[in-house]
Structures are given as C-alpha cells and as structure tokens.
Design a protein around this motif. Structure first.
Motif, mmCIF file in Angstrom:
data_model
loop_
_atom_site.group_PDB
_atom_site.id
_atom_site.type_symbol
_atom_site.label_atom_id
_atom_site.label_comp_id
_atom_site.label_asym_id
_atom_site.label_seq_id
_atom_site.Cartn_x
_atom_site.Cartn_y
_atom_site.Cartn_z
ATOM 1 N N VAL A 58 10.031 3.267 -13.271
ATOM 2 C CA VAL A 58 10.632 2.931 -11.963
ATOM 3 C C VAL A 58 10.169 1.533 -11.581
ATOM 4 C CG1 VAL A 58 10.734 3.513 -9.505
ATOM 5 C CG2 VAL A 58 10.730 5.349 -11.201
ATOM 6 N N LYS A 59 11.098 0.679 -11.245
ATOM 7 C CA LYS A 59 10.733 -0.671 -10.790
ATOM 8 C C LYS A 59 11.273 -0.870 -9.376
ATOM 9 C CE LYS A 59 10.239 -3.491 -14.995
ATOM 10 N NZ LYS A 59 9.458 -2.529 -15.701
ATOM 11 N N TRP A 60 10.380 -1.161 -8.459
ATOM 12 C CA TRP A 60 10.756 -1.379 -7.057
ATOM 13 C C TRP A 60 10.398 -2.795 -6.636
ATOM 14 C CZ3 TRP A 60 9.404 3.109 -3.114
ATOM 15 C CH2 TRP A 60 10.225 4.214 -3.386
ATOM 16 N N LEU B 60 -1.701 -1.771 -2.800
ATOM 17 C CA LEU B 60 -0.837 -0.605 -3.032
ATOM 18 C C LEU B 60 -0.169 -0.693 -4.411
ATOM 19 C CD1 LEU B 60 1.462 1.461 -1.008
ATOM 20 C CD2 LEU B 60 2.694 -0.216 -2.371
ATOM 21 N N SER B 61 0.390 -1.856 -4.712
ATOM 22 C CA SER B 61 1.115 -2.041 -5.967
ATOM 23 C C SER B 61 0.208 -1.785 -7.178
ATOM 24 C CB SER B 61 1.664 -3.467 -5.994
ATOM 25 O OG SER B 61 2.089 -3.797 -7.283
ATOM 26 N N LYS B 62 -1.019 -2.310 -7.099
ATOM 27 C CA LYS B 62 -1.971 -2.172 -8.199
ATOM 28 C C LYS B 62 -2.376 -0.698 -8.372
ATOM 29 C CE LYS B 62 -6.350 -4.333 -9.654
ATOM 30 N NZ LYS B 62 -7.450 -3.424 -9.268
ATOM 31 N N ALA B 63 -2.619 -0.026 -7.256
ATOM 32 C CA ALA B 63 -3.041 1.375 -7.318
ATOM 33 C C ALA B 63 -1.940 2.253 -7.921
ATOM 34 C CB ALA B 63 -3.411 1.872 -5.917
ATOM 35 N N ASN C 183 1.383 2.122 -15.549
ATOM 36 C CA ASN C 183 2.382 1.041 -15.389
ATOM 37 C C ASN C 183 3.836 1.516 -15.427
ATOM 38 O OD1 ASN C 183 0.730 -1.208 -14.965
ATOM 39 N ND2 ASN C 183 0.246 -1.289 -17.157
ATOM 40 N N LYS C 184 4.042 2.830 -15.288
ATOM 41 C CA LYS C 184 5.432 3.327 -15.321
ATOM 42 C C LYS C 184 6.145 3.066 -13.995
ATOM 43 C CE LYS C 184 5.850 6.209 -19.188
ATOM 44 N NZ LYS C 184 4.663 6.938 -19.614
ATOM 45 N N PHE C 185 5.390 3.118 -12.902
ATOM 46 C CA PHE C 185 5.964 2.872 -11.574
ATOM 47 C C PHE C 185 5.415 1.532 -11.108
ATOM 48 C CE2 PHE C 185 6.316 4.847 -6.988
ATOM 49 C CZ PHE C 185 7.268 3.899 -6.669
ATOM 50 N N GLN C 186 6.290 0.527 -11.143
ATOM 51 C CA GLN C 186 5.854 -0.822 -10.772
ATOM 52 C C GLN C 186 6.519 -1.268 -9.472
ATOM 53 O OE1 GLN C 186 6.132 -3.672 -13.956
ATOM 54 N NE2 GLN C 186 5.340 -2.183 -15.443
ATOM 55 N N ILE C 187 5.715 -1.788 -8.583
ATOM 56 C CA ILE C 187 6.223 -2.300 -7.300
ATOM 57 C C ILE C 187 5.884 -3.788 -7.238
ATOM 58 C CG2 ILE C 187 6.072 -2.127 -4.785
ATOM 59 C CD1 ILE C 187 5.182 0.831 -5.197
ATOM 60 N N GLN C 188 6.907 -4.610 -7.320
ATOM 61 C CA GLN C 188 6.680 -6.057 -7.285
ATOM 62 C C GLN C 188 6.668 -6.525 -5.826
ATOM 63 O OE1 GLN C 188 9.492 -8.368 -9.574
ATOM 64 N NE2 GLN C 188 8.304 -10.268 -9.308
ATOM 65 N N VAL C 189 5.631 -7.279 -5.478
ATOM 66 C CA VAL C 189 5.465 -7.717 -4.086
ATOM 67 C C VAL C 189 5.999 -9.140 -3.907
ATOM 68 C CG1 VAL C 189 3.796 -8.145 -2.240
ATOM 69 C CG2 VAL C 189 3.410 -6.263 -3.857
ATOM 70 N N PHE C 190 6.828 -9.318 -2.882
ATOM 71 C CA PHE C 190 7.362 -10.644 -2.540
ATOM 72 C C PHE C 190 6.867 -11.043 -1.154
ATOM 73 C CE2 PHE C 190 10.209 -8.855 -5.647
ATOM 74 C CZ PHE C 190 10.564 -9.920 -6.459
ATOM 75 N N GLY D 268 18.867 -1.117 2.089
ATOM 76 C CA GLY D 268 18.649 -0.897 0.656
ATOM 77 C C GLY D 268 18.574 -2.157 -0.186
ATOM 78 N N THR D 269 18.452 -3.335 0.436
ATOM 79 C CA THR D 269 18.265 -4.584 -0.322
ATOM 80 C C THR D 269 16.987 -4.489 -1.159
ATOM 81 O OG1 THR D 269 19.314 -5.804 1.469
ATOM 82 C CG2 THR D 269 18.050 -7.103 -0.109
ATOM 83 N N VAL D 270 15.960 -3.908 -0.558
ATOM 84 C CA VAL D 270 14.709 -3.620 -1.268
ATOM 85 C C VAL D 270 14.379 -2.141 -1.025
ATOM 86 C CG1 VAL D 270 13.721 -5.951 -1.101
ATOM 87 C CG2 VAL D 270 13.309 -4.297 0.732
ATOM 88 N N GLU D 271 13.533 -1.592 -1.908
ATOM 89 C CA GLU D 271 13.149 -0.187 -1.755
ATOM 90 C C GLU D 271 12.153 0.004 -0.623
ATOM 91 O OE1 GLU D 271 13.260 -1.789 -4.649
ATOM 92 O OE2 GLU D 271 14.766 -0.680 -5.812
ATOM 93 N N MET D 272 11.280 -1.019 -0.448
ATOM 94 C CA MET D 272 10.263 -0.867 0.601
ATOM 95 C C MET D 272 9.789 -2.217 1.125
ATOM 96 S SD MET D 272 6.925 0.455 -1.623
ATOM 97 C CE MET D 272 5.877 0.672 -0.169
ATOM 98 N N CYS D 273 9.079 -2.165 2.249
ATOM 99 C CA CYS D 273 8.514 -3.395 2.803
ATOM 100 C C CYS D 273 7.128 -3.113 3.368
ATOM 101 C CB CYS D 273 9.413 -3.970 3.905
ATOM 102 S SG CYS D 273 9.353 -3.070 5.474
#
Ligand code: CA
Length: 363
Positions: free
Chosen positions: A31-33, A53-56, A63-70, A88-93
């Motif tokens: 999963v990539k978010w 959060l992303s690292k945890a 590394n299957k669920f990756q959340i890239q932070v912008f 829905g532009t991004v999955e989360m903020c």
C-alpha cells in the motif's frame, strides 16, 4: 493419543499451516499513501510527527505500507490539507483542525480553544473522555476520520513591541492571532490579523503589526521575533495544549486491512506522544537562549488581563452556541470535562509542580 487420531490431528495441522501462509500474504498487501502536511519542514517538531508516523508504519509492515510525507505547499497549500483528504487527492494529512475554523468554529475543539484543556487533559478527553468520538461524528460530513497526532503543550502569549500592562493596552493593538482567540481579543479592542508564518517577522519589524503569537520558545526562536518585539508574554491562554491531528479519508481507511488500521492507529499515538516530548525537551534551552543572549524580556499577563480575557471568551462561547448546534454540543461536553479535570489537577499535579518549581527557584 491413538495413531489414527494423531494422523488426523497432524493432517489438520498441515492443512492449517498451508492455509496460514497465503492468508498472511493477503492481509499484508503493498500500500502506498501520500500524506500532505500543513507545515514546512523547518518546523521540525510539528512536521516531524508525520515522519515519525510514516517510519513507524513502514517498520511494522516490513515496508509494505508506505506513507510518503509532503510538506505544506508541495501538493496543496498548508491550509487546504483537510480539503485534499475530503476529496481524496491524498489519503491522509497532518494538520491543526482549528485552521478550518472558517468552515465551522467547532473544528477548534480538536486543537485548542481559549482557556481550554492542557496537553494532558486534551489527550484524556480524546482517548477516554468521549472527545474523539464526538470529533469523528462531527467530521462525518467532511469524509474523514481523525487520529490525534501531536501536541505543542501550553504555548506562549507572543511577542509585543510594547508592554501590555492593563486591558486598555489592547485597544487598537494589531496582533497576529487567529481563530477564536482573535475574536476574544477583538472584544477587548484589539485588531486581530491573519498572517502566515514567514510574513510575521517583516510585519513586526516594520510596525505593520504590534504583536504576534506563534508557538513557543523552540519554534519562535527560529523566526527571530525577539529582535523586533522584545516583550515575550505568557501564557498563551488560547492554546493551553494545542493538538495536531491526522485526518484519513473514510474510503481509504475502509480499504485498509484491519492489521494496517491497527498499525496506523498505534503509529499516530506514538507520533502524538513524541511531539510533546520533543517540545518539552527542547523548550527549556530555547527559552534560556532567548532571555540570556536574545534580549527577550519575559512578562506574565496580569491576573486582571487573564480575568478579562476569560470573561470575553465565555461570552463568545455563549454567542456562538446560540446559533451553532455542533459548537454547543462539543462545547458543553468539553467544558464539563475541563471542570472535572481541574478539580483533579488542583489536588495532585498542581501541588506537586508548584512545590517543585519553588525548590528549583531556591537552587
Ligand atoms: Ca499559536
């Protein structure tokens, strides 16, 4: 065990093991978010919570669920982070819910309201006082759920070019301060201004504004306000424990395997604790530097000023509650909780802290 039973049991065991492997693989998909933060990378404490959060999450899922932070502005401007999750532009903020005060002032209870809860009490309300349930019920029309994701602790009251000795000194004072706090100060005659972080310093330097509040010593020091507005007031009674949140799009949350939902919830809780710990660890040295070498002059708001602001805040809550049912419902629950919390904090916490502060002052 008879041989026949053993063979049957072993056979079942083999069957279970054969089933288990694909079952686990299915429950751990790639999963990539994308997460949009409302904050710039330079605010390492606040921005850093999303990275924590992303690292945890990545570590717990191999590394299957990756959340890239912008950072704020990379995908959408910082103050549009919630909208990007709604549509829905991004999955989360990662954001401060009170930024969306303009949609409905009820948003403020998820971050901070004047004379609201401190950081400990805010978490007590979210996790065990029914607060998060109320907040998520309120967020339903916005198409996201929320997980608390950090706290600054009690903020400072900001930087003033001149001393504020009486309530009269607020008359005509142009101050960078937003949301409900700005409305409270307006009742005392101040003129609240909305100015983005990077634009505060030049406005203070030129005298376009007379005062500005930001966060606390560690963050304020980076912006250099002490050089142009030396009087550093406390406490920031409008942010007794300002909370940040992770907003997650409802459909994206529902698509996650239960295990990922659990990991994400735990990671948010870790980020929540970690941010407050960073602030508490870094603020003492920052306040020393500001005062000892930065020319900052610490000033407490007088009891008269605090009382007048408290009264103005209480009036404001009654006015908004009269026309906004969401606000009234959240306000009534929050303030009842606050009153009980201070009943308890007055006994153990306050007595202990007060004693220890006096011991430290003695040296
Ligand atoms: Ca602030």
């Amino acid at each position: 065990m008879k041989r026949r039973q053993f063979v049957q049991a072993a056979g079942l065991g083999v069957a279970a093991a054969a089933l288990a492997k694909p079952a686990i693989a299915q429950s751990a998909p790639e999963v990539k978010w994308r997460l949009t933060s409302s904050f710039p990378k330079s605010l390492d404490t606040i921005y850093g919570a999303a990275e924590t959060l992303s690292k945890a999450v990545a570590e717990a899922t191999d590394n299957k669920f990756q959340i890239q932070v912008f950072a704020g502005g990379e995908i959408v401007p910082g103050l549009q982070a919630a909208d990007a999750v709604t549509n829905g532009t991004v999955e989360m903020c990662h954001t401060a819910p009170y930024y969306y005060f303009g949609k409905d002032p009820t948003f403020a209870f998820a971050t901070a309201v004047p004379f609201g809860l401190n950081s400990r009490q805010q978490n007590a309300w979210f996790y065990h006082g029914g607060g998060l349930d109320l907040i998520n019920e309120f967020f339903k029309p916005y198409n996201f759920i929320s997980l608390p994701g950090g706290n600054t602790g009690t903020q400072m009251g900001g930087w003033f070019r001149k001393e504020i000795k009486t309530i009269e000194d607020f008359k005509g004072l142009k101050m960078r301060i937003g949301g409900l706090a700005g409305k409270v100060l307006a009742k005392l005659g101040a003129v609240p201004q909305q100015i983005a972080g990077g634009d505060i310093y030049p406005a203070l330097e030129k005298g376009t504004i007379d005062a500005a509040e930001w966060v606390g010593p560690y963050d304020d020091e980076k912006l250099g306000f002490n050089k142009v507005a030396p009087f550093y007031y406390y406490p920031g009674w409008w942010e007794g424990g300002a909370a940040l949140h992770f907003f997650i799009n409802n459909a994206k949350w529902a698509e996650l395997p239960k295990a990922y939902q659990s990991i994400l919830t735990s990671a948010a809780a870790q980020a929540n604790v970690d941010m407050q710990a960073k602030y508490d660890a870094r603020n003492p040295a920052a306040v020393k530097r500001l005062v000892q070498t930065g020319g900052a002059q610490l000033r407490p708001f007088s009891p008269e000023i605090m009382e007048a602001c408290y009264k103005a805040a209480t009036e404001l809550y009654a006015e908004i509650s009269a026309t906004n049912e969401n606000f009234k419902k959240m306000h009534d629950a929050y303030m009842a909780f606050r009153n009980d919390e201070y009943l308890w904090f007055q006994i153990g916490e306050y007595t202990y802290d007060n004693f220890m502060i006096r011991q430290r002052a003695k040296g």
